[in-house]
Write an enzyme that holds these catalytic residues in place. Structure first.
Site, PDB file in Angstrom:
ATOM      1  N   ASP A  79       0.403  -1.487  -0.263  1.00  0.00           N
ATOM      2  CA  ASP A  79       0.163   0.166   0.072  1.00  0.00           C
ATOM      3  C   ASP A  79       0.745   1.038   0.263  1.00  0.00           C
ATOM      4  OD1 ASP A  79       0.642  -0.661   2.918  1.00  0.00           O
ATOM      5  OD2 ASP A  79      -1.017   0.800   3.061  1.00  0.00           O
ATOM      6  N   GLU A 172       0.278  -1.201   5.205  1.00  0.00           N
ATOM      7  CA  GLU A 172       1.310  -0.912   6.586  1.00  0.00           C
ATOM      8  C   GLU A 172       1.121   0.499   6.795  1.00  0.00           C
ATOM      9  OE1 GLU A 172       5.750   0.523   7.850  1.00  0.00           O
ATOM     10  OE2 GLU A 172       4.056   1.162   6.274  1.00  0.00           O
ATOM     11  N   GLU A 173      -0.018   1.123   5.653  1.00  0.00           N
ATOM     12  CA  GLU A 173       0.503   3.114   6.223  1.00  0.00           C
ATOM     13  C   GLU A 173      -0.683   3.631   7.057  1.00  0.00           C
ATOM     14  OE1 GLU A 173       2.973   4.904   4.935  1.00  0.00           O
ATOM     15  OE2 GLU A 173       3.937   3.860   3.611  1.00  0.00           O
TER      16      GLU A 173
END
Length: 407
Positions: A79, A172-173
């Site tokens: 992502d 993850e972001e």
């Protein structure tokens, strides 16, 4: 396919994650890229390629040695940040960068005066944006480097290695990348996230982190008749904010210094809300910070009445150093690999969290190594093809060193 071609192909997929979503992955467009990536891994000849129902991809490069050696893994996220558009990314290669300004588009200039990191890459080929989006090196560079390294090992059977597992994850972001990672399915003795910044970075120390949500109940009365009756929630909110040390904020700290960060404030006379994040590398200092915030709330309740101020405090993640210290050979291998590849190691604390931190506390020691991107999450993001190649070389060398782990 070259490493640069692979990376440029990846960044053309829009894979922004979304904080306000309740699905996993948080956006459907991440799944589009994940399915493409699975097909590519299969076409490159990797074994055990699978994507679970939450978009986590796992695959294996089988051992080519009869020796019993550790199974290691490499992890990256697919992502990109919600902070800047990831739509219609148009990468461009600046050949033999001359050290001057790079015009990305009209009125948008990447200059070494503002971004001195550029100077360190003079003479190299840089991949930049067109100024309308982020680039996505965070972390598609990591994915490209891992895949290219697996292809290199596949084609160079003279390099002995054990089983190598790779994994690519969504979200993850938005802090959810490791939440659904199946450590048992991954089946590694240890792993590395390839999600760091510029060349040589090694990170195995990160913040301990907590989130604080504070709610204040006021009493709204006409201001002309308010004496002894009004409780102004907004003013109490500012009073609480003033109780925290003004020199312990993100904008006044660096390196190992912790902080309190006010991320949101809203309200009026009748009610108010504040959101903080609390960070510190030292676990004892981290606990002290949480206790201090509790004490602030206690003092305000003593002053304005019980339950005027309520605090919801939740730990988010912890410093992975506590988990890495007992297995420092994991770091020693990185240091040796970098030195063998002509890369000067830069061991440094990271002032954020990583998937590796959460995975380390799930039982998978997982330090973070450089992927090469610079100026993440915005239109000035760039990456050097030279650094990408060095990252690939380091991954290959880590696999080779581990393949002789018992020598």
């Amino acid at each position: 396919m070259t490493l640069t071609e692979r990376f440029i192909n990846y960044v053309k997929f829009d894979t922004q994650s979304a904080e306000d979503s309740d699905t996993v992955p948080s956006t459907a467009k991440q799944t589009v890229f994940a399915k493409y990536l699975c097909k590519e891994l299969e076409s490159e000849g990797l074994d055990d390629v699978e994507m679970d129902e939450k978009g986590y991809i796992y695959a294996t490069l089988p051992s080519n040695t009869k020796e019993k050696v550790p199974t290691i893994g490499f992890i990256a996220h697919y992502d990109t940040s919600p902070d800047c558009s990831g739509t219609n990314v148009k990468p461009r290669i600046v050949k033999n960068y001359d050290g001057g300004d790079i015009v990305l588009s009209e009125g948008i200039v990447s200059s070494p005066k503002k971004f001195p990191e550029l100077i360190f890459h003079k003479g190299e080929d840089l991949i930049v944006t067109d100024g309308t989006s982020l680039l996505g090196a965070d972390d598609k560079a990591g994915i490209a480097e891992i895949v290219q390294a697996m292809c290199y090992l596949r084609d160079h059977d003279e390099i002995k290695h054990g089983n190598i597992r790779i994994a690519f994850n969504p979200d993850e972001e938005i802090g959810m990348g490791a939440h659904h990672f199946d450590v048992e399915r991954f089946g590694c003795d240890w792993a590395y996230t390839v999600d760091g910044g510029d060349i040589g970075e090694i990170e195995f120390e990160n913040f301990n982190a907590a989130a604080a949500k504070i709610t204040i109940k006021g009493v709204s009365v006409h201001p002309g008749y308010a004496k002894g009756k009004m409780v102004n929630a907004a003013r109490i909110a500012t009073e609480l904010a003033s109780m925290l040390p003004e020199n312990e904020t993100p904008e006044t700290t660096d390196n190992y210094q912790g902080f309190y960060h006010l991320t949101h404030i809203e309200g009026g006379c009748e009610s108010a809300k504040l959101s903080y994040i609390i960070r510190d590398h030292d676990r004892d200092h981290f606990e002290d910070r949480k206790d201090f915030m509790k004490e602030c709330v206690k003092k305000l309740n003593a002053k304005y009445g019980e339950d005027t101020v309520t605090l919801q405090l939740n730990d988010q993640y912890y410093n992975m150093k506590e988990q890495i210290d007992p297995v420092m050979h994991v770091i020693d291998i990185i240091l040796r690999a970098m030195q063998d590849c002509g890369v000067a190691p830069k061991v440094q604390p990271i002032r954020v969290g990583t998937d590796g931190a959460q995975l380390s506390y799930k039982g998978l020691p997982c330090p973070n190594i450089f992927a090469g991107g610079v100026n993440f999450h915005g239109p000035y993001e760039f990456i050097s093809t030279h650094v990408m190649q060095k990252a690939q070389d380091v991954i290959v060398r880590i696999c080779e060193i581990t393949g002789h782990f018992n020598d």
